[in-house]
Design a protein around this motif. Structure first.
Motif, PDB file in Angstrom:
ATOM      1  N   ILE A 128      27.694   8.366  76.044  1.00  0.00           N
ATOM      2  CA  ILE A 128      29.158   8.359  76.141  1.00  0.00           C
ATOM      3  C   ILE A 128      29.786   8.588  74.770  1.00  0.00           C
ATOM      4  O   ILE A 128      30.783   9.308  74.637  1.00  0.00           O
ATOM      5  CB  ILE A 128      29.653   7.042  76.770  1.00  0.00           C
ATOM      6  N   ALA A 180      34.613   4.525  80.368  1.00  0.00           N
ATOM      7  CA  ALA A 180      33.801   4.614  81.588  1.00  0.00           C
ATOM      8  C   ALA A 180      34.632   4.252  82.820  1.00  0.00           C
ATOM      9  O   ALA A 180      34.468   4.873  83.884  1.00  0.00           O
ATOM     10  CB  ALA A 180      32.586   3.699  81.464  1.00  0.00           C
ATOM     11  N   ALA A 194      33.771  10.464  80.717  1.00  0.00           N
ATOM     12  CA  ALA A 194      33.968   9.295  79.852  1.00  0.00           C
ATOM     13  C   ALA A 194      33.865   9.705  78.385  1.00  0.00           C
ATOM     14  O   ALA A 194      34.616   9.220  77.527  1.00  0.00           O
ATOM     15  CB  ALA A 194      32.933   8.221  80.179  1.00  0.00           C
TER      16      ALA A 194
END
Length: 604
Positions: free
Chosen positions: A454, A471, A509
């Protein structure tokens, strides 16, 4: 062909490679100088090595020395001093050789580590067109195998040859000083050895170049096979791919055996001619001793020097194949380093200011080879800041290419793209791409934790809370917590342990964490099941709020939610307008929407 041309062709020269690597040597000049001094000192010790034996033979061994040659010094004292000096000379030679070997090895490894790092960075800077023409496995072979070959050769072949050349020159000088006639006789086989080595060296270098190319092809084939293993197993192609690999592998083996045979033949030829030279010196030198023209010690020095004099030629034969492979490897490395990026910063490029996100595409044209039929032309569109544009149309009309041009992954053949009124070619690539987030159809997944994936490309230090917020925005938080170790769960290579929808949400994300004013989605819902598609679609539009968003898609239901839609076709924009306007016009967009019903993933 002139003699100069033949020499340039046959010598396994690394001149181009060395010239290209010279800037990397400059920071290490002090260590290079020290290593060279140690090498010269080791050479001097090598030249001194037989002289204690000469004194022992001439002045200590009874009945051998000529009349009047007895030393004033006591023979036992002289014998002791000669023995100690021999130990000292050999010991100093060992120390100097160790220092030179370590010094050159350190320089070689540091230089080639820097080369490998620059090569990796340079490969990443080269355009998509370059990578489309090259096989990834072959590029990996150049990065790892070819640079590794240069590293190994610098220590195991080039350094010993350099030392032996110095010894060769020094010993010839001393031999000429002792007896020039005997020296000329000793060196008489060298011209024949040189001609023989040149003839075989060219063949060895050609074989080595073919072998390095073949090994690059093997690496590319194996990489392609491993990356497509799922399809290969599903289609039952294991034997087919194994057979193709075995064929290339066998050709590589034959080239390797041929190179070894040529190298071994050259080595044995050198040994034979060196033995002939040694026999001539032994015969003629013994006659000179019997006639009193030289001493037995002089003959011993000659024979010892002659043994070492032929070593550079013998080692040249021994290391020819290795040097040829290094030359081939170096050429492959340098050819990549010399490849100019097709897309690069202009000399007067400036750092882009923070974007508001207004995109203007003016009279844009593009063709992949720069000369052939254009993929599209006369494309004009404006995307106001904070709005969304869906780009759709038949496959192959350049939808993804148009989005790539905004990122300057390619440069257009004509026209221009402006962001906030500034031509994107006038700003640096780094500052441009830092303000654009791309979510491709196949997101990049590294072998690491979900959290690391991420934060990839965030460009700043982020907290766990920020990761989780991103997220949640991407509808990824819940499935991540369901993983065995949550955000610390390790992702397999290319995200193999995650579904396509999960990978897409991690990519979204990642884009959320970058907080870029411009978003590009390239076929974000292709291949997803209904549940994953709904989650990804919701995340897309949540992330797109107040950001300029380009969506390349075949999914017309996704396109219908954009502020504006363009349909590419016939090399230009076939339709443009809001989704409602295009539906009222009853054109291509409307017909495709009708054919697709709900519009899920219609392949236009």
């Amino acid at each position: 062909m002139s003699r100069k041309d033949r020499l340039a062709e046959t010598l396994p020269s690394l001149r181009r490679v060395l010239a290209r690597l010279r800037p990397y040597l400059r920071p290490h000049r002090a260590m290079l100088g020290g290593s060279l001094l140690a090498l010269l000192a080791a050479t001097a010790m090598k030249l001194l090595e037989p002289w204690p034996l000469k004194f022992v033979i001439d002045r200590v061994v009874p009945g051998v020395a000529a009349d009047g040659a007895a030393a004033a010094m006591d023979p036992m004292t002289l014998l002791t001093l000669c023995s100690l000096s021999l130990v000292a000379i050999i010991g100093l030679r060992a120390v100097f050789e160790y220092l030179s070997t370590i010094g050159f090895a350190l320089v070689g490894n540091r230089v080639l580590t820097a080369v490998r790092g620059d090569l990796f960075r340079h490969l990443q800077s080269l355009s998509l067109g370059f990578h489309a023409r090259r096989r990834a496995g072959d590029l990996t072979m150049r990065l790892i195998g070819d640079v590794g070959m240069l590293k190994e050769t610098a220590v195991t072949a080039a350094l010993p040859l350099a030392a032996n050349v110095l010894i060769f020159v020094g010993m010839i000088g001393v031999m000429m000083w002792l007896d020039w006639r005997l020296a000329l006789l000793a060196l008489s086989p060298l011209p024949l050895l040189w001609l023989l080595s040149q003839r075989l060296t060219r063949r060895i270098r050609d074989v080595s170049r073919k072998q390095r190319k073949r090994q690059g092809e093997l690496a590319a084939t194996s990489a392609e096979t491993m990356s497509g293993i799922r399809s290969i197993q599903a289609l039952g192609l294991e034997e087919t791919t194994a057979g193709a690999f075995a064929g290339s592998n066998a050709k590589d083996m034959r080239e390797g055996v041929k190179g070894k045979r040529l190298s071994a033949g050259l080595e044995r030829s050198v040994d034979l001619l060196a033995g002939l030279g040694l026999a001539l010196v032994l015969w003629f030198g013994a006659l000179q001793v019997m006639r009193g023209r030289i001493t037995p010690g002089d003959l011993l020095v000659f024979l010892t020097y002659l043994k070492h004099t032929f070593r550079p030629v013998r080692d040249y034969a021994k290391f020819t194949a290795r040097l040829a492979k290094a030359a081939a490897a170096g050429e492959r490395v340098v050819s990549i380093l010399d490849e100019a990026p097709a897309v690069a910063d202009a000399p007067d490029a400036v750092t882009a200011p923070p974007f508001t996100g207004r995109i203007q595409i003016e009279d844009l044209a593009f063709s992949y080879d720069g000369e052939g039929a254009p993929t599209f032309s006369e494309v004009d569109v404006t995307v106001p800041a904070g709005t969304s544009l869906a780009i759709t149309g038949p496959s192959g009309v350049g939808k993804s290419t148009l989005a790539s041009l905004v990122l300057r992954l390619h440069d257009p053949s004509g026209g221009r793209i402006l962001i906030d009124g500034q031509d994107i070619r006038g700003v640096t690539l780094r500052s441009l791409r830092a303000q654009i987030s791309l979510v491709p159809q196949e997101p990049l997944m590294i072998h690491g934790t979900i959290a690391e994936n991420i934060t990839l490309g965030a460009g700043r230090t982020v907290t766990q809370a920020q990761i989780e917020d991103a997220a949640r925005l991407a509808n990824a938080h819940d499935f991540i917590l369901a993983q065995p170790e949550g955000y610390d769960t390790t992702v397999a290579e290319r995200g193999a342990t995650l579904s396509a929808g999960q990978r897409q949400r991690i990519a979204i994300a990642r884009a959320a964490l970058r907080a870029s004013p411009i978003l590009i989605f390239d076929e974000p819902t292709v291949g997803l099941d209904r549940a994953s598609e709904a989650a990804v679609t919701e995340a897309i539009w949540y992330l797109a709020r107040d950001r300029t968003t380009l969506i390349v898609t075949h999914d017309l239901s996704l396109a219908a939610r954009a502020d504006r839609v363009i349909v590419l076709g016939g090399g230009t924009i076939a339709e443009a307008g809001s989704p409602d306007e295009l539906m009222r016009q009853g054109g291509l967009f409307a017909s495709l929407r009708a054919q697709g019903g709900a519009g899920r993933a219609v392949a236009c």
